[in-house]
Design a protein around this motif. Structure first.
Motif, short mmCIF file in Angstrom:
data_model
loop_
_atom_site.label_atom_id
_atom_site.label_comp_id
_atom_site.label_asym_id
_atom_site.label_seq_id
_atom_site.Cartn_x
_atom_site.Cartn_y
_atom_site.Cartn_z
N PHE A 156 60.93 83.83 120.49
CA PHE A 156 62.10 82.97 120.28
C PHE A 156 62.26 81.93 121.40
O PHE A 156 63.11 81.04 121.27
CB PHE A 156 63.35 83.82 120.13
CG PHE A 156 63.46 84.48 118.79
CD1 PHE A 156 64.13 83.86 117.75
CD2 PHE A 156 62.86 85.72 118.56
CE1 PHE A 156 64.21 84.46 116.50
CE2 PHE A 156 62.95 86.33 117.31
CZ PHE A 156 63.61 85.69 116.28
N CYS A 166 60.29 78.63 119.52
CA CYS A 166 60.55 78.66 118.08
C CYS A 166 59.76 77.60 117.31
O CYS A 166 59.25 77.87 116.21
CB CYS A 166 62.04 78.46 117.81
SG CYS A 166 63.08 79.81 118.37
N LEU A 194 66.75 78.91 116.59
CA LEU A 194 66.68 80.36 116.79
C LEU A 194 67.04 81.09 115.49
O LEU A 194 66.36 82.04 115.07
CB LEU A 194 67.62 80.79 117.91
CG LEU A 194 67.29 80.29 119.32
CD1 LEU A 194 68.51 80.44 120.22
CD2 LEU A 194 66.12 81.08 119.90
N LEU A 242 64.23 80.77 112.85
CA LEU A 242 63.11 81.71 113.01
C LEU A 242 63.52 83.12 112.59
O LEU A 242 62.76 83.85 111.96
CB LEU A 242 62.61 81.69 114.45
CG LEU A 242 61.45 82.64 114.76
CD1 LEU A 242 60.25 82.39 113.84
CD2 LEU A 242 61.02 82.49 116.23
N ALA A 273 67.02 87.35 116.95
CA ALA A 273 66.82 86.68 118.22
C ALA A 273 67.42 87.51 119.35
O ALA A 273 68.49 88.11 119.17
CB ALA A 273 67.45 85.29 118.20
#
Length: 495
Positions: A430, A433, A452, A455, A463
């Motif tokens: 993270f 990303c 974040l 993802l 995250a």
């Protein structure tokens, strides 16, 4: 135990003095005069210990001017549940039954630097008391991405300290930069430098070597020290996690006592893989040390040829913490492999400073070849590996870790060595990303901290809390300097 400079072994210091000083006065790196060996049953003894207990067990033999109760208190604070999000602190993940991943990013800044930089402030503060130091220490840091935030977090509001971090402008990931420029604390400073990491690192070393600056700061009640891996207090805690990983694999029946374990480390400044070498020196059954580089493959070439040459193109890659052409900790390895020949090390470092290159002796080159293997991985392949690890193992990794998996694969194919292997995973995916999402086929990326959540939504992986919390932070630092004016920022912070 005494510590000596790699460039003058007559310069002997106690552990407390070496940690407080950071860099030797002659520009060398303080290194143990003698390396302690683990007892025959040490790994068995540590097998069922907690990470904190292992840290005390290993570090105690290097720090004879610190008491066991001090080290126990430091380990509890550094590696407690308020700092790390898993009880194991540095858990080992089984990837495929013969390949294991040492996750070093469960700390407060989501990178492996936390493993040392949560411990170093405790060691340094205690060292100042032991040395009867009345001046305030100013920690200077050059970062290629992760060290800066980890150092800032570790030293935030620590009494009798100030900290100033320099990072390369446009040379770190967006999340890494946001972590630093939003840093809280009354004793911290952050500044970007026009240039690359080597410019920032060389600039910091120049500040340490400036006698006029040293005198001026002393008059203001300050002295300089370092939280980069040039400080022995950074390298020592890193040795612990390789020993701990071997103990975990023994405990879980993955390794038999004495069975060789290859170790592959994504490498920039050489401190992380150096710690693995030191663990091997102490008696951990580590087989081949595999050095993984990105396109800035100066270390790969050196370990294969014995020629270190930084006179080459510098690449800004998706694994920015490895975008380094001057690997400072290599000096400690040279010191060890030459049998503490400080004159030979001085000569190599003088050649590097003057010509940007040096070639080691044939004897030294042979020693390097027996200990190390090396390879590199470009950005295209890095993204392919991230995608493959997710698709095949549902294991999300960052670009630095991907470089290591690729180089380990190269090594196994080239040599046929099928020994169990440990990959050091150095950062949360993270923190990178954009590169990770790209590897997963996502082409339209969210901006700022929204990436974040993007993802997380794509993978179902949450995250880490310290990164998710960035969206609520305000930018505090926007300073930017040319590399020749870094001293101005020091004087401003310490006015």
């Amino acid at each position: 135990m005494y510590y000596v400079s790699t460039r003058n072994k007559e310069d002997r210091r106690t552990a407390a003095q070496a940690i407080a000083q950071g860099l030797a006065a002659d520009g060398g790196l303080m290194t143990p005069e003698v390396f302690p060996k683990l007892s025959q049953n040490a790994l068995e003894t540590m097998r069922d210990m907690s990470y904190q207990q292992r840290a005390v067990y290993v570090m105690g033999s290097f720090l004879d001017d610190f008491t066991s109760s001090e080290l126990s208190a430091f380990a509890s604070r550094a590696y407690g549940p308020d700092k790390f999000d898993v009880k194991a602190v540095a858990p080992v993940r089984d990837v495929d039954g013969n390949t294991y991943c040492l996750e070093l990013w469960h700390g407060p800044t989501c990178a492996f630097k936390d493993m040392a930089l949560q411990m170093l402030p405790h060691l340094l503060s205690a060292a100042l008391v032991k040395n009867q130091e009345e001046k305030t220490v100013c920690i200077l840091v050059a970062t290629s991405g992760d060290t800066g935030k980890a150092a800032l977090e570790g030293f935030k509001d620590v009494e009798k300290t100030r900290i100033l971090v320099f990072y390369p402008k446009d040379g770190v990931s967006a999340i890494q930069q946001l972590q630093m420029v939003t840093q809280e604390g009354e004793n911290v400073g952050v500044c970007s430098v026009v240039g690359n990491f080597d410019d920032a690192q060389t600039g910091v070393k120049r500040l340490f070597a400036d006698p006029a600056l040293r005198e001026q700061l002393a008059g203001r009640g300050f002295f300089l020290s370092s939280a980069n891996s040039i400080n022995w207090g950074r390298v020592l805690p890193q040795i612990v996690y390789y020993i701990s990983a071997y103990c975990d694999l023994m405990r879980d029946g993955k390794l038999q006592k004495g069975e060789a374990l290859n170790v592959c480390v994504p490498t920039g400044n050489f401190g992380n893989i150096l710690a693995a070498y030191y663990a091997k020196t102490m008696g951990v059954p580590i087989g081949k040390l595999i050095c993984a580089s990105n396109s800035n493959n100066v270390l790969t070439d050196f370990l294969r040829t014995g020629v270190y040459d930084r006179n080459r193109t510098f690449y800004n890659t998706m694994s920015p913490s490895m975008d380094i052409l001057i690997s400072s900790n290599l000096e400690r390895l040279l010191f060890a492999l030459t049998g503490h020949d400080d004159a030979e090390v001085r000569d190599y470092m003088a050649q590097l400073n003057q010509d940007g290159r040096y070639e080691v002796s044939p004897v030294l080159r042979d020693k390097l070849g027996k200990l190390f293997a090396a390879g590199y991985c470009d950005d295209t392949r890095t993204q392919q590996v991230i995608g493959r690890m997710w698709n095949e193992h549902k294991y999300l990794i960052d670009p630095h870790t991907a470089v290591a998996f690729e180089v380990l694969d190269q090594y196994r194919k080239e040599t046929g060595d099928a020994s169990p292997a440990l990959v050091a995973s150095t950062a949360s995916p993270f923190k990178f990303c954009d590169s990770v999402l790209g590897a997963l086929g996502v082409t339209e990326l969210e901006q700022g901290t929204a990436i974040l959540e993007q993802l997380s939504a794509r993978t179902g992986v949450a995250a880490p809390a310290p990164l998710a919390g960035l969206k609520d932070k305000s930018v505090r630092f926007a300073q930017n300097v040319e590399k020749d004016h870094m001293v101005d920022q020091v004087l401003e912070l310490l006015k």
